[in-house]
Enzyme design. Structure first.
Site, PDB file in Angstrom:
ATOM      1  N   LYS A 185      -6.556 -24.498  13.013  1.00  0.00           N
ATOM      2  CA  LYS A 185      -6.229 -23.858  14.433  1.00  0.00           C
ATOM      3  C   LYS A 185      -7.313 -22.851  14.568  1.00  0.00           C
ATOM      4  CE  LYS A 185      -1.252 -25.011  14.131  1.00  0.00           C
ATOM      5  NZ  LYS A 185       0.106 -24.180  14.099  1.00  0.00           N
TER       6      LYS A 185
ATOM      7  N   ASP B  18       7.805 -30.403  11.045  1.00  0.00           N
ATOM      8  CA  ASP B  18       7.158 -29.187  10.695  1.00  0.00           C
ATOM      9  C   ASP B  18       8.300 -28.118  10.371  1.00  0.00           C
ATOM     10  OD1 ASP B  18       5.899 -26.654  10.436  1.00  0.00           O
ATOM     11  OD2 ASP B  18       4.784 -26.925  12.478  1.00  0.00           O
TER      12      ASP B  18
ATOM     13  N   ASP C 169      -0.483 -25.528   6.726  1.00  0.00           N
ATOM     14  CA  ASP C 169      -0.795 -24.887   8.136  1.00  0.00           C
ATOM     15  C   ASP C 169      -0.731 -23.523   7.849  1.00  0.00           C
ATOM     16  OD1 ASP C 169      -1.105 -24.116  10.624  1.00  0.00           O
ATOM     17  OD2 ASP C 169       0.999 -24.762  11.493  1.00  0.00           O
TER      18      ASP C 169
ATOM     19  N   GLU D 201       4.738 -30.456   7.715  1.00  0.00           N
ATOM     20  CA  GLU D 201       3.908 -29.338   7.828  1.00  0.00           C
ATOM     21  C   GLU D 201       4.590 -28.251   7.142  1.00  0.00           C
ATOM     22  OE1 GLU D 201       1.948 -27.634  11.633  1.00  0.00           O
ATOM     23  OE2 GLU D 201       2.133 -29.693  12.107  1.00  0.00           O
TER      24      GLU D 201
ATOM     25  N   LYS E 182      10.448 -29.818  15.189  1.00  0.00           N
ATOM     26  CA  LYS E 182      10.456 -28.705  14.405  1.00  0.00           C
ATOM     27  C   LYS E 182      11.923 -28.658  13.208  1.00  0.00           C
ATOM     28  CE  LYS E 182       7.033 -26.225  15.992  1.00  0.00           C
ATOM     29  NZ  LYS E 182       5.767 -25.637  15.124  1.00  0.00           N
TER      30      LYS E 182
HETATM   31 MG   LIG Z   1       2.771 -25.881  12.083  1.00  0.00          MG
END
Ligand SMILES: [Mg+2]
Length: 364
Positions: free
Chosen positions: A267, A190, A243, A218, A162
């Protein structure tokens, strides 16, 4: 196989360590569980995490959407008339993608049980096992390097890091991780919408020039900024995965038509379940856009549904389903086997979920 009841409950599963991103900090998974009961005694299981900062869905909103809208439309319907049932879920209320996903997966669970076939085989059955990455939380560089080495020692070969909390520190964090794990480990990052398009291009290209060797990034920019996403995709050396920009099949199609991203992260909680995920997958197959299958911080029922889908379809080439291994315990019986990076799908009919440990589900 007629639906007689839709039961709702809550489950709480502690995480091994707090999960931190540019948007939030989480200490435990607190999910809504759906049990769809039929007149044949079969049960279908679903789950939805409240992810207010991403989907807008809170615990009470998920419960309200299912209890006051979705349930009322499907109780009394026959699983054998599946198209009718699944379309009722999608049309019963607008938005509320997490509530829809929870009910959708419970219905596919029942549909598989009705015809005695695992859902991954029903959808194509491309493979029996998949390999997930694992997320390294945002911390100081030394802690992140330590966490990365720990993940490699546990067998992982792909790390998701992240970034974006403090752009000035991202390069030192990633350098620490890259130096710690060497060059044979894949590192994907991400940004969770943290950068402006120009910032993203500058940061990503400088990261590659420093030899960080990133596999993909991402969601570098704001979810709504499709032009910005395209700007980054065209100028960044790092492949871009959409995303938060992609919730519905319509969003996915727009990104593909506009060439705004190189890949798409599906997702179930964003798209409203397997029914819509299959539409995104069909469009991705047409455009040749590879997909990642990801999850929120979820326990095993909903991640298991994602595993069934990931094992069915070849266009899903990347897996980010580390929810269950980030949890310190697993109160869900049955379903896929999660052994660190290796996930093996269940061959039981439907989704293979057998139930929840005694006393762990609080019915509401
Ligand atoms: Mg993500």
């Amino acid at each position: 196989m007629k639906i007689t009841e839709v039961r709702l409950g809550k489950i709480s599963v502690p995480l091994r360590v707090p999960f931190k991103t540019a948007l939030r900090r989480v200490d435990s998974v607190e999910d809504v569980i759906v049990e769809i009961v039929t007149d044949t005694g079969h049960k279908g299981y679903g789950e939805a995490p409240p992810t207010g900062v991403i989907t807008g869905d809170t615990t009470d909103a998920i419960i309200g959407a299912i209890r006051d809208h979705i349930s009322k439309k499907i109780i009394g319907l026959d699983i054998d008339n599946f198209e009718d049932v699944i379309q009722e879920v999608q049309s019963s209320i607008v938005h509320n993608s997490s509530a829809k996903a929870a009910v959708d997966m419970a219905l596919y669970d029942l549909y598989g049980q009705l015809f005695n076939i695992p859902v991954y085989k029903l959808f194509g059955g491309a493979r029996k096992s998949i390999t997930t990455d694992i997320t390294i939380s945002v911390n100081d560089p030394e802690t992140m390097a330590h966490d990365a080495i720990n993940a490699i020692e546990r067998g992982y070969d792909t790390l998701k890091v992240k970034v974006g909390v403090d752009p000035s520190l991202d390069v030192s964090r990633l350098s620490a991780v890259r130096n710690a794990v060497g060059n044979n480990v894949r590192i994907r990052i991400d940004a969770n919408q943290a950068w402006t398009p120009k910032e993203a291009v500058r940061i990503l290209n400088s990261m590659q020039e420093k030899g960080l060797n990133l596999e993909l990034v991402e969601q570098p920019v704001k979810a709504a900024d499709i032009e910005g996403l395209k700007f980054v995709t065209e100028r960044s050396y790092v492949p871009v995965l959409a995303d938060e920009s992609v919730f519905s099949p319509e969003d996915a199609l727009k990104i593909m038509q506009y060439h705004a991203a190189d890949m798409i992260n599906i997702k179930l909680m964003k798209c409203g379940g397997l029914y819509n995920a299959l539409k995104i997958i069909a469009a991705a197959e047409i455009y040749g856009i590879e997909c990642m299958l990801g999850c929120m911080l979820e326990a095993k029922i909903s991640v298991n549904a994602a595993v069934e889908l990931a094992c069915a379809k070849k266009i899903i080439t990347r897996i980010d389903l580390d929810g269950p291994v980030l949890c310190s315990e697993d109160p869900i019986m049955g379903g896929a086997v999660f052994n660190e990076k290796d996930i093996t799908v269940s061959d039981a009919p439907g989704m293979g979920i057998k139930g929840i440990e005694e006393g762990r589900l609080m019915y509401i």
